[in-house]
Write a protein that holds these residues in place. Structure first.
Motif, short mmCIF file in Angstrom:
data_model
loop_
_atom_site.label_atom_id
_atom_site.label_comp_id
_atom_site.label_asym_id
_atom_site.label_seq_id
_atom_site.Cartn_x
_atom_site.Cartn_y
_atom_site.Cartn_z
N HIS A 111 100.75 75.37 33.18
CA HIS A 111 101.29 76.39 34.09
C HIS A 111 100.33 76.71 35.25
O HIS A 111 100.76 76.91 36.39
CB HIS A 111 101.57 77.65 33.26
CG HIS A 111 102.18 78.78 34.02
ND1 HIS A 111 103.51 78.84 34.34
CD2 HIS A 111 101.63 79.89 34.54
CE1 HIS A 111 103.74 79.94 35.02
NE2 HIS A 111 102.62 80.62 35.15
N HIS A 115 100.75 76.46 39.35
CA HIS A 115 100.48 77.46 40.39
C HIS A 115 99.67 76.85 41.54
O HIS A 115 99.95 77.11 42.71
CB HIS A 115 99.73 78.65 39.79
CG HIS A 115 100.64 79.69 39.19
ND1 HIS A 115 101.64 80.30 39.91
CD2 HIS A 115 100.67 80.25 37.95
CE1 HIS A 115 102.27 81.19 39.13
NE2 HIS A 115 101.71 81.17 37.93
N SER A 142 96.94 85.45 38.44
CA SER A 142 98.30 85.69 37.94
C SER A 142 98.26 86.85 36.95
O SER A 142 97.25 87.54 36.81
CB SER A 142 98.82 84.42 37.26
OG SER A 142 98.15 84.21 36.05
N ASP A 323 106.11 83.12 39.30
CA ASP A 323 106.54 81.99 38.47
C ASP A 323 107.82 81.33 38.98
O ASP A 323 108.80 82.01 39.31
CB ASP A 323 106.73 82.45 37.02
CG ASP A 323 105.39 82.72 36.36
OD1 ASP A 323 104.34 82.35 36.94
OD2 ASP A 323 105.38 83.31 35.27
ZN ZN Z 1 102.40 82.26 36.40
#
Ligand code: ZN
Ligand code: KG4
Length: 365
Positions: A111, A115, A142, A323
């Motif tokens: 993840h 980003h 984040s 996200d």
């Molecule tokens: Zn995220």
């Protein structure tokens, strides 16, 4: 190469189609804010259940908006971690099923790497975003992570600093709760701060010496102490008769200077993040600085970093900071170039570090 990306690591159900890691053909995000806001944070059980009901309609829309069918898709990309296990499971199972039925390769994506790669993306109708150049320094901020990374090439990361306690986004969310500003906290603090003046109150900056690490938990406590002077009723959790503990925001007297407190809080977070990022860019000879993650949407952070960075600063448009699945499909393209593939027994990894290399000083990097 056309990649279908799927992202369900937290509280956004997302699917997207991206060409060659650069061009977004569709980007569908179904937010769950309505579900979680009354609790003041994401409730994992509710999040995974909502992913179950949202994922197929979201996928359908992503394919429809891109105007494509399965035959032109070259690979399926999915977030394998880090994130909430129950949420990740939904995306992974759907991705595996599609990869199996459509006979496509499956690409697992971290993840956080997603980003970062949001900085390579061009949205439909946007002028083509030039590819970032290496070496670069990337600040990932984040809800779950604050990491300062030196990126020397695709997939080549050196971890310069991180936070052992609250992530930057988490700090924004907790501060917003204390201030009674709602969820998610980042955008709410930014909005309140626009009406306020930093410096009227003084909140601490945790420099942690010369290190590139961050810490925001002391800042949160200091804000709480300031607020206590104004509070009539403290924040509390009410468990009775609720399936989940419900959060009740604090109540203040009429004179509480929310905007000035929000402005000082935001200034304190932004100052530490930007000073360390700019210093790392100098020390490691970066050609540019990237911002990534939900907090990269923060206007004050973007502006201050542009002011003090010795090299050009880049950040994705706000919709690609928080996200989304386009960033997952984008990162997957560069992973695919290096032959990264997952088997159909791919599992979720709630804790998945981006980098394993340890801190290096400039000469060693
Ligand atoms: Zn995220
Ligand atoms: O990347 P993200 O969508 O999810 C995670 O991977 O955690 O980041 C969400 C975080 C939340 O903590 C939210 O408050 C923060 O990003 N955020 C912001 C802003 N927009 C979102 N923080 C500060 N300013 C913003 N404008």
């Amino acid at each position: 190469m056309i990649i279908l990306g799927i992202e369900t690591s937290c509280d956004e159900t997302a699917a997207a189609v991206v060409r060659d890691g650069r061009f977004v053909l569709s980007n569908i995000i179904r937010s769950q804010v309505d579900l979680h806001e009354r609790y003041g944070g994401v409730v994992p059980e509710l999040a995974s259940r909502r992913h179950v009901t949202s994922i197929v309609p979201v996928l359908d829309l992503a394919l429809e908006q891109a105007g494509i069918g399965p035959s032109v898709i070259d690979a399926i990309a999915v977030t394998e971690g880090p994130g909430l296990a129950g949420s990740l499971l939904v995306g992974i199972n759907v991705a595996k099923t599609l990869a199996f039925v459509w006979e496509k390769p499956l690409i697992p994506v971290n993840h956080l790497e997603g980003h970062i790669y949001a900085n390579w993306l061009t949205l439909p109708g946007q002028d083509e975003v030039p590819e970032p150049t290496f070496p670069l320094v990337c600040l990932i901020v984040s809800g779950g992570h604050t990491e300062l990374v030196l990126m020397r090439g695709h997939g080549d990361y050196v971890l310069l600093g991180r936070t052992p306690d609250d992530a930057a986004g988490e700090a924004f969310d907790k501060a917003a709760r204390l201030l009674g500003l709602g969820f998610p906290g980042g955008p709410a603090i930014q909005k309140a701060a626009e009406q306020g003046r930093p410096g009227r109150f003084s909140l601490p900056r945790a420099w942690l010496g010369e290190s590139y690490d961050f810490s925001f938990s002391g800042l949160k406590t200091a804000l709480l102490r300031l607020l206590e002077q104004y509070q009539r009723r403290p924040a509390r959790r009410v468990a009775a008769g609720q399936p989940f503990p419900e959060y009740v925001a604090p109540e203040y007297g009429p004179s509480v200077p929310i905007a000035d407190l929000a402005a000082e809080f935001q200034a304190a977070v932004v100052e530490v993040l930007t000073e360390k990022t700019a210093r790392a860019a100098r020390e490691f000879g970066a050609t540019m600085v990237l911002l990534a993650g939900g907090v990269a949407a923060n206007a004050a952070l973007r502006q201050r970093l542009r002011e003090i960075s010795p090299v050009p600063v880049r950040y994705p448009p706000p919709i690609l900071c928080t996200d989304n699945a386009a960033m997952i499909a984008g990162a997957a393209y560069y992973l695919a170039q290096r032959g990264v593939r997952a088997d159909l027994d791919l599992d979720v990894h709630a804790h998945l570090p981006l980098v394993t290399r340890t801190l290096l000083r400039a000469g060693e990097a």
